[in-house]
Scaffold this active site. Structure first.
Site, PDB file in Angstrom:
ATOM      1  N   CYS A  95       0.969  -1.462   0.186  1.00 35.06           N
ATOM      2  CA  CYS A  95       0.440  -0.488  -0.032  1.00 35.06           C
ATOM      3  C   CYS A  95       1.159   1.101   0.354  1.00 35.06           C
ATOM      4  O   CYS A  95       0.902   1.672  -1.116  1.00 35.06           O
ATOM      5  CB  CYS A  95      -0.807   0.029   0.871  1.00 35.06           C
ATOM      6  SG  CYS A  95      -1.938  -1.473   0.542  1.00 35.06           S
ATOM      7  N   GLU A  97       4.354   1.115   2.304  1.00 34.92           N
ATOM      8  CA  GLU A  97       4.819   0.068   3.044  1.00 34.92           C
ATOM      9  C   GLU A  97       6.217   0.587   2.120  1.00 34.92           C
ATOM     10  O   GLU A  97       6.346   1.158   0.806  1.00 34.92           O
ATOM     11  CB  GLU A  97       5.305  -0.858   3.655  1.00 34.92           C
ATOM     12  CG  GLU A  97       4.052  -1.125   3.934  1.00 34.92           C
ATOM     13  CD  GLU A  97       2.610  -1.718   3.093  1.00 34.92           C
ATOM     14  OE1 GLU A  97       2.288  -2.803   3.710  1.00 34.92           O
ATOM     15  OE2 GLU A  97       2.417  -1.053   1.971  1.00 34.92           O
TER      16      GLU A  97
END
Length: 406
Positions: A95, A97
């Site tokens: 997402c 990270e």
């Protein structure tokens, strides 16, 4: 699957090229959910033409791209122990990270801490209202607290206990993982191949302890701000009255519910509320990084994605005015309907959270009206907003382009 455009190269120079624009245009043309498109934007290195193309994609309302401030991403990687010469090559993973392709080992989003529950447990001395069970630690009867600081310390003790339990679980998973080799994944990491050591056994070049992520940012800050304002500073209600009101989900206490909803809220550029948030999340980052695993220092993040909805099902009414069992705050965003001062105020509030300390990544969703980007002036304003986000040290944003009447 996450494709990334923009940013800087391994020398720190502008990495935008023809393919960068082609990736943006292809996403505009096909409008598919996958692969996900991220953008790394360096305000000092990337050209305005690239940022304008990014805004043209945002205008379509697909939710793409995930926009990342390149300098903050680099700082996050350095906080993970990666030297600058390699941190330049960081990439968004999953997402939002941060990762280093083919070189880093560690669960980016291993577990989430329910910050709404931490407030609830402090209010009820370790008892979960949903399960009517004592599930945490005793931090004192809040009706006996003489100052706001005592209440804040109780919340922090609940947070410390929650983090400790997640770290214990992380260590168990690490122990099991070491006995379950992953040869296919290992083949994608150069050092694993060169050393003939599996990914789970320390073969990757860099290692970081698993990610402990936060859900309910706005719920935590708003609840503490409400208790401070209503109970201790202005003394409009007693702690007993507040406990009674949230115990029956405000049903028989409409006036107290109104006071809770009208209490100062995160996301409105209220200096003392934002400072409170910054101090709380510095405390959280310090607490998580105080733990180590065999992979390295445990790593904090704020990337709940949609986890705020199921986590809300575990939490009763809160001093913030949120009613029982409803979703918690979305990522770093203010509680829905509580931000009254516009997008720049939201960004100034969010900038008080130490983003680069939350090295797994931070997630911000914002909504804009379609008409805002329908003119060249609107596009220029959005470009300025994104530059402002980067200058404030905020890591990520994605936009939903929505019209409430359609």
């Amino acid at each position: 699957q996450n494709i990334c455009a923009g940013g800087v190269d391994h020398t720190g120079a502008d990495a935008v090229n023809d393919v960068s624009y082609m990736l943006l245009q292809a996403t505009m043309d096909v409008r598919l959910y996958q692969p996900s498109l991220s953008v790394r934007y360096s305000m000092s290195k990337n050209p305005n033409s690239f940022l304008r193309k990014v805004v043209e994609l945002i205008k379509l309302g697909t939710g793409f791209p995930a926009f990342h401030c390149d300098e903050v991403g680099t700082s996050m990687m350095m906080n993970k122990g990666v030297p600058l010469r390699e941190a330049y090559n960081w990439n968004p993973c999953g997402c939002v990270e941060t990762n280093l392709e083919g070189k880093m080992c560690g669960f980016t989003a291993f577990a989430d801490l329910n910050l709404g529950s931490m407030v609830e447990l402090a209010m009820f001395n370790g008892v979960s209202r949903k399960y009517n069970k004592f599930i945490s630690v005793e931090t004192g009867d809040p009706r006996e607290f003489k100052s706001y600081k005592e209440f804040e310390l109780a919340v922090k003790e609940q947070i410390k206990y929650g983090i400790k339990q997640l770290v214990k679980a992380s260590h168990i998973v690490d122990y099991v993982s070491k006995r379950r080799p992953v040869p296919t994944l290992s083949l994608t990491h150069r050092e694993c191949v060169e050393k003939a050591v599996d990914y789970t056994d320390g073969g990757a070049k860099y290692h970081v302890g698993n990610g402990i992520d936060m859900i309910g940012v706005a719920d935590l800050i708003n609840s503490l701000a409400a208790v401070k304002t209503l109970v201790f500073d202005e003394k409009k209600i007693s702690m007993q009255q507040l406990l009674d009101a949230i115990s029956d989900n405000f049903e028989n206490h409409p006036e107290i519910h109104r006071l809770c909803l009208e209490a100062p809220k995160y996301g409105n550029d209220i200096k003392w509320v934002d400072r409170l948030g910054g101090e709380l999340f510095t405390f959280i980052a310090d607490e998580i990084e105080s733990y180590r695993s065999h992979m390295g220092t445990m790593s904090p993040g704020i990337l709940p994605v949609s986890g705020n909805t199921p986590f809300g099902l575990e939490v009763g009414a809160l001093p913030s005015g949120r009613v029982a069992w409803k979703p918690l705050g979305d990522g770093l965003s203010p509680m829905c309907g509580s931000d009254m001062e516009g997008p720049t105020a939201i960004l100034r509030s969010i900038s008080n959270i130490p983003h680069d300390r939350f090295m797994q990544g931070t997630l911000l969703n914002m909504k804009i009206m379609p008409d805002f980007l329908s003119t060249s002036e609107g596009i220029s304003a959005m470009m300025s907003l994104l530059k402002g986000l980067c200058s404030l040290g905020i890591f990520h944003v994605q936009f939903n382009v929505v019209d409430q009447e359609r």
